[in-house]
Structures are given as C-alpha cells and as structure tokens.
Design a protein around this motif. Structure first.
Motif, short mmCIF file in Angstrom:
data_model
loop_
_atom_site.label_atom_id
_atom_site.label_comp_id
_atom_site.label_asym_id
_atom_site.label_seq_id
_atom_site.Cartn_x
_atom_site.Cartn_y
_atom_site.Cartn_z
N ASN A 205 99.01 61.94 19.45
CA ASN A 205 99.72 62.93 18.65
C ASN A 205 100.29 62.24 17.42
O ASN A 205 101.41 61.75 17.42
N ASN A 527 101.40 70.19 15.69
CA ASN A 527 101.99 70.66 16.94
C ASN A 527 102.36 72.13 16.93
O ASN A 527 102.37 72.79 17.97
N ILE A 562 95.69 68.39 16.63
CA ILE A 562 96.85 67.52 16.78
C ILE A 562 96.43 66.05 16.84
O ILE A 562 97.12 65.17 16.33
N GLN A 563 95.26 65.78 17.43
CA GLN A 563 94.81 64.41 17.62
C GLN A 563 94.00 63.86 16.46
O GLN A 563 93.54 62.71 16.51
#
Length: 654
Positions: A205, A527, A562-563
């Motif tokens: 994250n 997020n 998010i990644q």
C-alpha cells in the motif's frame, strides 16, 4: 488521495479546512486500536534518513530547506476578515464521529502530521512532524514531532496524542476511519518525540505512509478529561493546535474563527504565506438563491458558484458593474470525479443492470445543458473525467492483461465497447431514447398495465415506483424534467428535497432509492476507492459505497490500484477499474466543468500561480486599501438590497 469533492461543500471545502480525511478513503479491512507500547519487533528506525517530504511516486518537488510553497506569497499581509457562506445547518463541533452535522471550517483549528502541496499529484511535507522516516519498501513510517508543536493551551503535542487520536478514530470515530487506516497494524511510541506506524505484512500500500500523515492530532488530555465524551456531539468549542480557534458562533447560523497570534507553526515552511486572514467567518443560508442575494448585499466575500444560470445572468447588480465585485474562473488539473443519480442497488427494483441502463436514456443532458445550464458543462462519462486517468476507447494491451483474468465476472462490454452515456437532443425530443429504454425494461421483465398505463412487475403486479432524494433545490431544475421523462415510460418517480441533517442521516444509513451523489477523485487514486466500491464497505453503515456495489472483481481491481508501484501502472489500473464501473451502470452520469467559478468582493490579493489542485483560499490575503473601498461599497449595496426587500445577512439553515 486526499481530496473529497473539492466543490461539494463550496467555500467550506475551498478554504482547505476540512475536518476529516476528505476523500472518505477506506480500506477493505478494519484497523485495530494501537497501544502506546508493543511487543512487536521494531524496525531499525534510526538507520533511515529523516526527510521533510515524501511523494506517492517519484521524488517530492520540495526538498530540505525549502522556505514555502511556490504558489503562495510569503510576504502576504496578515489580518482582516474573510467571510464565506455555506447552506444547510450545523449542530456540533465534533467533526470526527458519525453523529450530528459538524460546523464548516472546523479543520482549521487542528494540525496534521504532514501537509499536502497543491502543485503536485500527491506529496506531503512536515507540519507537526518536523521530519518523516520511511523505508524503501514502505512497510512503516515514523514521524519525528516538532519540539515546538503545541496545543492552544500550551501543552506540547506528544506521541501519546497521536496514538490516542488513532485509537479513537478507528474505534469510536466515523466508520470511514476503520477502513481508511485498515492496513495499519500498530502505532507505537518509539522516542520522546517520535511515533511509528507499522503496516501489515504484504499490504503493498504505497500511499499508506502519506495517508497516515493526514491524521489530525487531537489533544488526549482535553478529550479524556472527566465529564467530556469524544463520541458525543458538542457545542463546546474544542481545543486545537492549528492556525485558528473558535471566536464566536450561533448554532445553525454562523461560526467565526480567529487567527491564533502565537500559533506555534506560523514559520513552518508549509504554513508560510498561508492562513493570512485574521478572522474567517462562515454564515449559513437556507438555500443558494437566498445566499446569492446576500452576497450582492455584501454579507460575505467569496462565492464558489456552482450554478451555471447564476454565473451567466445572476451577477448583474450595481457593485459588480462598478467593479467592486469580480468574477473569475480558475483552471485546475483535478479529475472531475463522478456526479450523478446513484442507484441504491440494495433495492430490488435496481438489482437488474438492464433496468439501470434503461433509466439513463430518460435523462436529456443536451436539452438541460442548452436550456438550463447555458452550455457551460460537458457530459460526464468517466469516474475520472478531465484527467489522464479517464478510460477512453477500448482497453489497451496492458489493461487487457488485468481484465482478461476477470472475464465472466465483469460485463462483457468492457472488452468490446467504449462506454458513452446516451445522447439526448437539445430540442427536447428523445422519443428514440425512450423507446430504447422501454425495450430494455421489457427485456428485464417489466410490462405496461393496460388499465393504469403504469410499468409493473407482472409477477407481483407492483408498479415501478421509487423516490429521488435531494438536498439542494438547485438539483430540482434538472431532476424534475428527468422525472417527467420517466413518467412517459410509465414509471412513478417522486422527488423529495430534505434538509441537510436528514439528508446526511439517510445517506449514512443507505435509506434512499436514488439520490444525487458526487464521488470526488484525485490525481492519485488509492485507498479511498475501497470506501467507494468495496464489498466490505457496501455492508458498512456510513460508508461511501452508496450504490451498494458488491463485486469480487471490483475488489481485486481496487487492490491493484492501491498496490500500483509507479505512475504508469497506476494509470493503467485506474483505466481498468473505470471501465468496469462504467459498464456496471451504478449511476446516471451528470456533467462537469474543468474549472472553478469564483465571484468575490475585490478586497483580496492572490498570486498568479494556478496549482493543479485548484485555488487555495488559505493563500489569499486581504489588501487593506481595497478592503476600505469595498467596505464603503458594501454599505451602499446593503441599502440597495434592503430597499428591494432582498436578504442582506445570514439566516438559520434549520
């Protein structure tokens, strides 16, 4: 991602004084309260070099020793009063719980660990924290607290305050915080002036270190004092540490903030040239029409204009013609986000995507734009319009590598067609569209009752009937024609406009059939997409998954966003998510403008710089000579408005 619909709350948002993580950002898992000490093995924090700023991708624009942001005037004079407006009402100073309606601007009394800049996609710099330490794998982040940082009562800001704030927010605060900080495994005191956030293994994250930097730090000693309940609404002005404190108020009508003369952070680089007004006042009005008349009378200074009609024909009044009031548009590079009528798919009536697709044909944007909006808007088609993040055309090869494994779980048209909302006709004739809508409804199983001429479910005999919930009378102007087109289809759609408090409560509990919602987007989505679209959020009261979307495929796409390890992959993954959202027909898209419209009494100074995130009113200042001229002009304007019987001051929003 830090911005939540910058234009949604007009001046309250523009002043940059938001009271919560403004993107309603969340994670798929809930965060657990942290302890002040931990048995968890700690990383070698001292081995990581402290820096003044961190970026989502690449390097931050500003480096060690920078004096101020480039878009401010470091020599801006301090003092004077900035008067703003908002609509509705308020009943609490506690902005961090899912109760009551918090007052506009309350975020100005608090400081955060880091401060974002407005001229970068997503970078943050030291504020309460004088330095930040982050390893290359971003598995933790440590903040070295500025030794000068203190609350307004003189008490120093300590790691214990940060830890208590985190625990309170994830345990008893607004539900969004449990999702927002869901990947935080622990928060620990690692020095007299140092606090460290430890992240879950395999979180991947990248923005987590930045979003924990957005944490508003609340005073533990104040909120845990005997007789004080941090989970309750309150009309007691709370203790803060920021550039302003509450100076006066009347619940539901107005609030005044005054600059803290001995503000500890005034020389911190992120604050230099900002927070220039000596006083900031928010007045509440029942609706924007009344508020516009009050603006003409000089009751407040700045108006973020959201009405195309007002912008085109609403400013013909003496003060404007004399040059005392100015109108200006400010370009920005922010994604427009998505505004539209959202279907609550928790309702059986909207469970079928054929039905959701059909109803979009009843909105004649082209007619509304010409007749109501003076041709000022573009039709929204993407959840990230007005940016490189918007998906266009067919999926690229890189996108297909993401989407192919999801084939069968996502709409097939993701692979074969480029989504475009139905096009209407400026003349008002959309018979072909309504015919298409009816065929789709028939395909979904709905039929016309020959006796009532109403659309009914043949299995139950129940008519196709639902309510459209609104909070702004302005929205009625384009919603009522939409309703009329639905009636032509045999659909009983009713409009109900409610006050702000009722609207917020009904949204929190998903107590609506259809409503107008805005999902704000930033240049760096992350997020907050969990809070908007995840299956977990759909079941969590108070989340921003208003549509009730539950899709394992979307959950996977959100996690990929998010990644994302770099900007290129972020764009590709957002494109893939955008396409899937479009073809799920969650909303009937509305419209957007790629700029901000601002009317203001000509007493302010501001730089020529145009940050990509739009105007920052905290960097404006009052010019004394102009202020004097405007004050005289306001007296004359108020007399003219009074003679005309128009509003000349604030009124209760309740």
């Amino acid at each position: 991602m830090r911005h939540f619909v910058r234009r949604l709350a007009a001046a309250a948002v523009a002043i940059g004084a938001l009271s919560a993580p403004v993107a309603a950002q969340g994670a798929a898992t809930e965060a657990a309260p942290a302890a002040e000490t931990t048995a968890t093995a700690l990383p070698d924090i001292a081995a990581v070099e402290p820096v003044v700023g961190i970026a989502m991708h690449g390097e931050p624009r500003y480096t060690e020793g920078f004096a101020h942001f480039d878009y401010v005037n470091p020599a801006a004079p301090k003092g004077g009063e900035m008067k703003l407006f908002t609509t509705g009402t308020w009943d609490s100073f506690n902005a961090y719980i899912a109760k009551g309606t918090s007052v506009a601007g309350i975020g100005m009394i608090y400081d955060t660990l880091l401060q974002p800049s407005d001229d970068e996609p997503f970078s943050e710099y030291a504020r309460i924290a004088e330095a930040v330490r982050m390893p290359e794998d971003r598995s933790w982040v440590a903040f070295d607290i500025n030794p000068d940082a203190r609350f307004h009562d003189g008490e120093p800001i300590k790691p214990e305050d940060v830890i208590w704030t985190f625990n309170f927010l994830v345990k008893d605060g607004d539900p969004l915080y449990r999702f927002y900080y869901g990947n935080v495994k622990d928060v620990v005191k690692t020095g007299d002036r140092q606090v460290t956030f430890l992240f879950g293994e395999g979180a991947e994250n990248r923005e987590l270190p930045l979003i924990v930097g957005q944490l508003p730090v609340l005073p533990k000693h104040y909120w845990t004092a005997e007789g004080r309940d941090p989970t309750a609404t309150t009309l007691e002005p709370p203790l803060g540490s920021g550039p302003y404190r509450v100076a006066g108020f009347e619940a539901g009508r107005y609030v005044v903030y005054e600059h803290v003369d001995d503000y500890w952070g005034k020389d911190v680089p992120v604050n230099v040239g900002r927070h220039n007004a000596g006083r900031v006042r928010y007045d509440y009005y029942r609706d924007t029409t009344v508020a516009l008349e009050a603006f003409k009378a000089g009751a407040y200074d700045i108006r973020m204009e959201n009405s195309a009609k007002n912008w085109s024909v609403g400013y013909q009044f003496p003060a404007f013609e004399q040059g005392l009031v100015k109108k200006a548009t400010f370009d920005h590079d922010l994604p427009a986000g998505m505004q539209g009528w959202v279907y609550n798919m928790r309702r059986d009536i909207f469970a079928d995507p054929l039905v959701r697709e059909a109803l979009a044909y009843a909105f004649n944007f082209e007619w509304a734009n010409q007749t109501i909006f003076y041709d000022q808007y573009a039709r929204t088609r993407s959840y990230f319009d007005n940016s490189e993040l918007a998906a266009t055309g067919l999926p690229s090869q890189d996108e297909l590598e993401i989407l192919e494994p999801l084939r069968g779980q996502i709409p097939e048209r993701v692979f074969t067609d480029s989504y475009t909302p139905p096009m209407g006709d400026a003349s008002g004739n959309i018979r072909d569209n309504l015919r298409t809508a009816f065929l789709l409804l028939q395909k979904a199983g709905w039929q016309i009752d020959p006796k009532t001429r109403m659309l009914v479910d043949p299995a139950t005999g129940k008519p196709f009937s639902f309510e459209i919930l609104l909070v702004s009378p302005e929205a009625e102007r384009y919603t009522l024609p939409f309703v009329q087109n639905l009636k032509t289809l045999g659909i009983d759609a009713r409009v109900r406009t409610v006050d702000t408090a009722q609207y917020i409560n009904r949204l929190r509990s998903f107590d609506f059939d259809m409503t107008v919602v805005v999902w704000g987007q930033s240049l760096s989505p992350g997020n907050e997409q969990r809070e908007y679209w995840s299956s977990a959020a759909a079941e969590h009261t108070g989340s921003r998954n208003y549509a009730g979307l539950q899709s394992e495929a979307v959950d996977k796409l959100v996690e990929l966003v998010i990644q994302a390890p770099d900007r290129k992959s972020l764009i590709t993954r957002v494109h893939a998510l955008d396409r899937v959202l479009q073809w799920n027909f969650l909303v009937i898209p509305h419209f957007h403008a790629p700029y901000e419209r601002v009317a203001y009494w000509d007493k302010f100074g501001f730089t020529d710089a145009r940050p990509m995130r739009g105007i920052d009113l905290t960097s404006w200042w009052i010019v004394p000579d102009k202020d004097k001229v405007v004050a005289e002009g306001k007296e004359e304007a108020a007399d003219i408005q009074a003679e005309a019987g128009a509003p000349t001051g604030p009124e209760s929003g309740g």
